[in-house]
Write an enzyme that holds these catalytic residues in place. Sequence first.
Site, PDB file in Angstrom:
ATOM      1  CG  HIS A 159      42.484  37.159  32.531  1.00  0.00           C
ATOM      2  ND1 HIS A 159      43.865  36.753  32.235  1.00  0.00           N
ATOM      3  CD2 HIS A 159      42.731  37.449  33.950  1.00  0.00           C
ATOM      4  CE1 HIS A 159      44.568  36.848  33.012  1.00  0.00           C
ATOM      5  NE2 HIS A 159      43.755  37.499  34.026  1.00  0.00           N
ATOM      6  CG  ASP A 375      50.114  61.095  26.903  1.00  0.00           C
ATOM      7  OD1 ASP A 375      49.068  61.593  26.282  1.00  0.00           O
ATOM      8  OD2 ASP A 375      51.208  61.827  27.003  1.00  0.00           O
TER       9      ASP A 375
END
Length: 433
Positions: A159, A375
């Site tokens: 992070h 994808d």
Amino acid sequence: MATVDVLTSEVVVPAGETPAGAVWLSNLDLAARRGYTPTVFFYRHNGEPGFFAADAMRDSLARALVAFYPVAGRLGLDGDGRVQVDCTGEGVVFATARSGHYALDDLMGEFVPCDEMRDLFVPAAPAAASCCPRGGALLLVQVTYLRCGGVVLGMALHHSIADGRSAAHFVETWASIARGAPAADAPVPPCFDHRLLAARPARAVLYDHPEYKPEPAPPARAATASTYASAIITLTKQQVGALRAACAGASTFRAVVALVWQCACRARALPPEAETRLHSMIDTRQRLSPPLPPGYFGNAVIRTSTAATAGEVVSSPVGHAARRARAATSQGEDYARSVVDYLEGVDAMNLPRSGVSRADLRAISWLGMSLADADFGWGSPAFMGPAIMYYSGFVYVMNAPGKDGAVALALSLEPESMPEFRKVFADEVARLA
């Protein structure tokens, strides 16, 4: 308890030459939650040979790291002791694993964010990598092949170098390369100039920022909870529309969070006079003048919150709670710059990060991020979400993959509060329909 067999674990380095040097981290980077954000993507086998072939995933990852070269670096310290990213090109962790226990439908039926799921599907984080210089890899990836032929892609990005939108940017680029796009044709080139979010020379803290201040020790009833029960709840497009209508056209995030806030107060049986605080985040990218570059890669979100009594939240229409949520998420450039300037005068590495009190809720929006459509050449995920929740009182609001207009909630509450929350929430959604 289910297990997975790790087949391979290696370090993947950028596929080409990358810049050396260091990336300066802004106050927002330093103030971000320490450690990694583990996420999981579930993919149904599409019948094609070579489905999520390890070589294809590894090679496309190496090519993506050329553009996103700081991800292949390590945390370090500059001459003043400030944390930075050393662009060493040392690489990221890439593992493959196999599960003889899970088929995709079984997994989707029982998955909730928890330690067990993270441990199964995301590589273990290096112990020294949370904030220490010369820590471990900043990205951990695991491709797990299920017994049905489906795949779980687990990853954890540190992070300190990226918020949710930046993580989505990286995944989108990696996926486009895996589908065959040239690495040079990244959808949006990344920008690593974090000094765009530096404090102003003449600091001007115009607002109070309690979200970044240490809190006094709360009473036992309000103590933060590290143990939690979690759930995944889906709202259909029609249910979201009805909820927004009840909130006078509030945004999807504000409307959904308003109902969650109401129902959490009821499920927790908070006294009417108890203060409850809704914590959220604001993405500053489009709120600054000029806006940050489209490819800004880093932490560009700031903490914000609004407070009310539990009685006010519970007894008022849900639209009232939505207006409260709007108050917590509508600030502009002055507020954002005030946060950055405030953080310049505090020890950003030691800000409160221990969670929220038992009366509070922290809501994060992943709506509109491309993560739900990641994808890699074999179709979009059947599910995407956080692998763990960290503590009680946390909610992610996300697009539900493959369900146009539907919203998925990943929610954590105290174990004793979750059954009542699910009942109250379902009743309220049914009443709105």
